[in-house]
Design an enzyme around this catalytic site. Structure first.
Site: not given
Ligand code: NAG
Ligand code: NAG
Ligand code: NAG
Ligand code: NAG
Ligand code: NAG
Ligand code: NAG
Length: 565
Positions: A154, A212
């Protein structure tokens, strides 16, 4: 190019994608198809203990979910002791896990499950337990020594909360895994911290910049909003939460390849806010996306009607298809979303979601489904009922209930196959407007998506041209900074386009990017700007075709406009 039989083509491409060196995902074999299993978070949040996991595992065995493919049990936040040990290692809360996590790991593995866990890239987890910052390598080895092979990281408490800092933190994990002979599957929550959901900003540059790099770093990305927890919170309803995560997932379709999966979060199969149709829709949509199928529910008490849809083997087969294509939008209006994708054996999937408020019918032309031979009679299997239907010209779906989802698998094997053309909406994720055709010599525009043929675009792969179904003889043409529709001509560079994982639709002649600005214009390609990010296309399957036809289109660019990604 002569029409080819899709089956052999797609099989060849599958082999290439899984083994090929061109894909930049470094270990596509680590997770070739999306994970299936259980995670406690949405159902229990921090109210966990050892028996939640042992009883869940037992119930997954007895209810046939393990056999159906759900073979992972993942612990989320709040499993840790308040502090690291004196040696700086993580350890579990002994009240909650009296037998310890290595014991639990053995318990799960003895029954046929893999064991997964949760940590955080910052100094603390979201729940306030010790984070992994600076301990990535130590923790990776600790987890491996406990029998764990899957880690969700996380992104709470990362400071400064810049894209660059997140990149560094998640790259540190990637580096730690790269040194291991048996690396853990790595699920990254980094993009969520840059999504509209958390930033509240519709500037999507950072979100897509993170998207990306995540496929280089790991196998999964939790890219956006958390799905609703069981104990409802103020704000979204259960269905709105499912639709929110569904919508985010449609915006990142182009990133997914075998070995890397977009994760729209858990299947909330016992959430009291969802009707049975809504739960079944979530499952059918996630399967159509080849998304992770990770159930967050109290499985021992799941009713048969829920267990039964979760075990639908036709939908699981689609989810686990080796091509791992994510279904993309063909059309959208106030009522229906229509999505398509291809499967490794060449079959075509069509998924229809009724987002509207009433039961309704829909007719979808073969052309919209990307089927080139409109004269052929096709056979399609209804994946909810198992029934086969035959259709020619268009697929008719009758009486689809509000918030229900129909899924058909169209059989495309056989000698008369004419193959499939990438066909679908071209829309801007930032503005949500659809590219819309007018008539000859007119500029194309961005308008509200309304499921018209003027908004469904077909690519001719060999020619790299793009035409609307409303006027198939007209092609998108670059003309003095504008995009017009002109008569299609052979080998006319101003009508040839490239689309890559960058999301740009680039004209081969001018090397400029299509831009949503005063209609549709062409301008210099810029780095992930909202006006060019509408090219979260959604032209189904273009990447696959582009590879096969050897169009020089990089599946994953390592550099964009001089900026390393
Ligand atoms: C374990 O957690 C579950 C779910 O929160 C709870 O219902 C149960 O009482 C707990 N068991 C123990 C032994 O604390
Ligand atoms: C373990 O969990 C219990 C129950 O949530 C909590 O009261 C306790 O403080 C925790 N112990 C440690 C060492 O973190
Ligand atoms: C977070 O952890 C890093 C590395 O261990 C440390 O340098 C930094 O001071 C910590 N920050 C806070 C706010 O505790
Ligand atoms: C959008 O965000 C990027 C990255 O943070 C920033 O460089 C750019 O200036 C922002 N664009 C606008 C229009 O604010
Ligand atoms: C469906 O109903 C909801 C809630 O009443 C409403 O917000 C929404 O606009 C309706 N959708 C359509 C397409 O009518
Ligand atoms: C698909 O079509 C082929 C050729 O007609 C046929 O041999 C095959 O049995 C069909 N598959 C299914 C699942 O119906």
């Amino acid at each position: 190019m002569a029409p080819h039989t899709s089956a052999s083509l797609l099989a060849a491409i599958t082999t290439w994608m899984i083994s090929g060196s061109r894909a930049s995902i470094q270990r596509p074999g680590l997770l070739p198809t999306p994970p299936m299993g259980f995670n406690d978070w949405s159902r229990f949040e921090c109210a966990i203990n050892q028996s939640v996991f042992t009883e869940t595992a037992d119930a997954m065995v007895s209810k046939g979910l393990l056999t159906a493919g759900y073979n992972r049990i993942n612990i989320d936040d709040c499993w840790m002791a308040d502090a690291r040990t004196e040696e700086g290692k993580l350890t579990w809360n002994e009240t909650l896990f009296p037998n310890g996590l290595p014991w639990l790991g053995e318990y799960l593995q003895d029954r046929g499950f893999h064991f997964g866990i949760y940590e955080d890239a910052g100094n603390e987890t979201c729940g306030g337990y010790p984070g992994s910052y600076g301990y990535e390598e130590v923790d990776a080895h600790t987890f491996a020594s406990w029998g764990i092979d899957y880690l969700k990281v996380d992104g709470c408490h990362v400071t400064p909360s810049t894209e660059d800092e997140y990149h560094k933190r998640y790259a540190a994990w990637h580096k730690a895994f790269s040194k291991m002979s048996d690396p853990l599957i790595f699920s990254q929550s980094a993009p969520a911290y840059f999504s509209l959901w958390l930033t509240g900003s519709d500037n999507l540059t950072d979100w897509f910049t993170v998207m990306d790099w995540v496929p280089y770093n790991g196998e999964l990305a939790r890219h956006s909003s958390d799905i609703l927890v069981y104990v409802g919170v103020e704000g979204l309803s259960g269905w709105e939460s499912v639709m929110q995560n569904y919508n985010y997932n449609t915006q990142v379709a182009r990133y997914q390849v075998p070995g890397y999966f977009n994760d729209p979060d858990f299947l909330i199969a016992d959430n009291p806010e969802l009707s049975l149709d809504e739960k079944r829709s979530q499952f059918a949509l996630w399967a159509s996306f080849s998304a992770p199928l990770i159930i967050s529910a109290w499985i021992p008490s799941l009713p048969d009607e829920v267990v039964s849809y979760l075990k639908n083997s036709d939908l699981i087969e689609i989810d686990q298809d080796p091509l791992a294509q994510q279904a993309t939008l063909v059309s959208r209006d106030d009522s229906f979303d229509v999505l398509t994708r291809s499967l490794a054996n060449g079959d075509r999937v069509v998924t229809v979601l009724n987002r509207g408020n009433s039961t309704d019918d829909i007719s979808i032309s073969a052309l919209r489904l990307g089927l080139l031979n409109t004269k052929r009679t096709y056979s399609a299997k209804n994946l909810w009922t198992g029934e086969f239907i035959r259709f020619q010209g268009s697929l008719e779906i009758r009486g689809l209930a509000s918030h229900a989802t129909a899924v058909f698998r169209i059989n495309l094997s056989g000698p008369s196959s004419f193959g499939v053309s990438p066909t679908g909406m071209i829309f801007n994720a930032a503005s949500t407007k659809c590219l819309t055709a007018g008539s000859k010599s007119e500029e194309v525009e961005f308008t509200t998506c309304a499921a018209t043929d003027a908004q469904v675009w077909q690519i001719r792969p060999l020619l790299s041209t793009i035409s609307p179904l409303s006027a198939p003889s007209l092609c998108l043409t670059a003309t003095a900074g504008k995009v017009l529709l002109e008569d299609c001509e052979l080998l006319k560079f101003t009508q040839e386009w490239e689309y890559s994982v960058s999301g740009y639709l680039t004209n081969k002649h001018t090397h400029e990017c299509m831009t949503e600005m005063a209609g549709a214009s062409l301008s210099e390609c810029q780095y992930e700007v909202d006006s060019q990010l509408w090219l979260h296309i959604v032209i189904g399957n273009y990447l696959i075709y582009a590879y096969f036809l050897d169009i020089p289109l990089s599946l994953y660019a390592t550099e964009r406009n001089g900026v390393e990604i």
